[in-house]
Design an enzyme around this catalytic site. Structure first.
Site, mmCIF file in Angstrom:
data_model
loop_
_atom_site.group_PDB
_atom_site.id
_atom_site.type_symbol
_atom_site.label_atom_id
_atom_site.label_comp_id
_atom_site.label_asym_id
_atom_site.label_seq_id
_atom_site.Cartn_x
_atom_site.Cartn_y
_atom_site.Cartn_z
ATOM 1 C CD GLU A 176 -1.263 -2.361 2.185
ATOM 2 O OE1 GLU A 176 -2.154 -3.153 2.755
ATOM 3 O OE2 GLU A 176 -0.045 -2.757 2.121
ATOM 4 C CB THR A 221 13.300 -41.788 -7.028
ATOM 5 O OG1 THR A 221 14.114 -42.518 -6.056
ATOM 6 C CG2 THR A 221 11.967 -41.399 -6.709
ATOM 7 C CB SER A 244 19.031 -40.295 -8.591
ATOM 8 O OG SER A 244 19.823 -39.210 -7.971
ATOM 9 N NE ARG A 304 16.928 -27.319 -4.117
ATOM 10 C CZ ARG A 304 18.051 -27.842 -4.550
ATOM 11 N NH1 ARG A 304 19.091 -27.117 -4.765
ATOM 12 N NH2 ARG A 304 18.276 -29.165 -4.397
#
Length: 353
Positions: free
Chosen positions: A52, A161, A168, A184
């Site tokens: 504002e 995964t 991975s 993140r």
């Protein structure tokens, strides 16, 4: 423009500062003068001006007799800055349209009451459901004292995964990685298990988008020299962790730690929002590592069911947003905390989580 269009404009302003304002809410404000001039404002980083005041400073004397559209109730208390309700009154704003009342106990209707007591025409509730989605982490924190929990997972299409040997990197491509780093950047803390730290030695920083690094939290103890250090190391109940993070002003926590940590948060019912990245790849067997470790539903009747609220293509991968809301409860668009659009990386780029 009508009121709804002005409020949507204020929401866009708030969204643009999503990763910069915590622990304050990411609020947008639009002011229109009686002659039709339009001025915009969004909350600045902590210690800076609220939305504002930013808009009022831009408007100057033109604010006299004008209308303000603001996504959250103007504050009525003095913190690092003065009360926004008083600033609107002193500027001579004649009408204020507010999407949501602020649940913070220092506000909670006091800003609205102060405006009305000064003779300002106040309307509350316009696009309230949409703003409730946009400010979900802030609203949960102020209502419960705990942060909003986002569980992020990356997997192949057959739900795996990592390979049996634990490798991975990289399941997903560069665009998905950039998107995950944007999540993140919106999070005040990131949680992983000590096993993930030992296996992958992640840094857990924001690298592929602009933004601040989150507080790093390790469940257990991180080895000496781990890249995640310095970090908050925690042992105990997950609800106690959320209480501790909430007390530190954490509005959103991102859970990235492996299948064991993911399964623990999921089974405890602590996840407010799931972000799952799926790559067009298949391990093709049952020996690769799954999304969750531990016991699952024993029968089909016990299967956890939520609602898919968005599917976004990121290069060659898909981002699936999942809400823990049963399909029977879905009567329209399901609230989902979304990050802003980011330019995709080249589809040939490589990355992961």
């Amino acid at each position: 423009m009508d009121d709804a269009e002005r409020m949507q404009q204020a929401m866009v302003l708030g969204s643009a500062v999503r990763a910069a304002t915590s622990p304050n809410p990411w609020v947008g404000c639009v002011i229109e003068s009686p002659s039709g001039e339009v001025f915009e404002g969004a909350t600045e980083p902590p210690g800076g001006r609220h939305a504002e005041v930013v808009a009022l400073d831009a408007a100057g004397p033109a604010a006299q007799g004008g209308t303000a559209w603001v996504t959250l109730e103007p504050c009525a208390h003095t913190g690092r800055t003065g009360p926004c309700a008083d600033a609107l009154i002193e500027a001579g704003i004649a009408r204020v349209v507010i999407a949501l009342e602020d649940p913070d106990t220092r506000v909670a209707g006091a800003g609205i009451e102060r405006l009305r007591a000064a003779g300002v025409d106040v309307e509350v509730g316009l696009l309230g459901d949409a703003v409730r989605v946009q400010l979900a982490p802030y609203l949960k924190h102020r209502s419960t004292g705990q942060p909003w929990v986002v569980l992020k997972l990356g997997a192949t299409l057959d739900g795996r995964t990592a390979a049996p040997d634990g490798t991975s990197q990289w399941i997903t491509g560069g665009a998905a990685r950039a998107d995950a780093h944007a999540v993140r950047a919106e999070s005040d803390a990131i949680v992983v298990g000590a096993g993930t730290v030992r296996a992958d030695d992640p840094s857990l920083t924001v690298r592929h988008v602009d933004g601040k690094d989150p507080l790093r939290v390790v469940l257990g103890s991180a080895p000496v020299g781990a890249r995640v250090l310095p970090a908050m190391e925690f042992s105990g109940e997950l609800t106690d962790l959320l209480d501790a993070l909430g007390a530190r002003g954490v509005l959103q926590v991102l859970v990235e730690g492996g299948a064991t940590v993911a399964g623990a948060f999921h089974r405890a019912g602590l996840v407010d929002h799931y972000v799952i990245y799926l790559a067009p790849a298949l391990f093709g067997g049952d020996d690769a590592r799954p999304l969750f470790a531990g016991e699952g539903a024993p029968t089909i009747a016990d299967v956890w069911r939520g609602a898919i609220t968005a599917v976004t293509q990121l290069g060659g991968d898909l981002r699936i947003d999942l809400s823990p809301v049963g399909p029977s409860a879905v009567t329209g668009p399901v609230p989902v905390v979304r990050i802003g659009d980011i330019p995709p990386f080249s589809p040939s780029g490589q990355g992961g989580h």
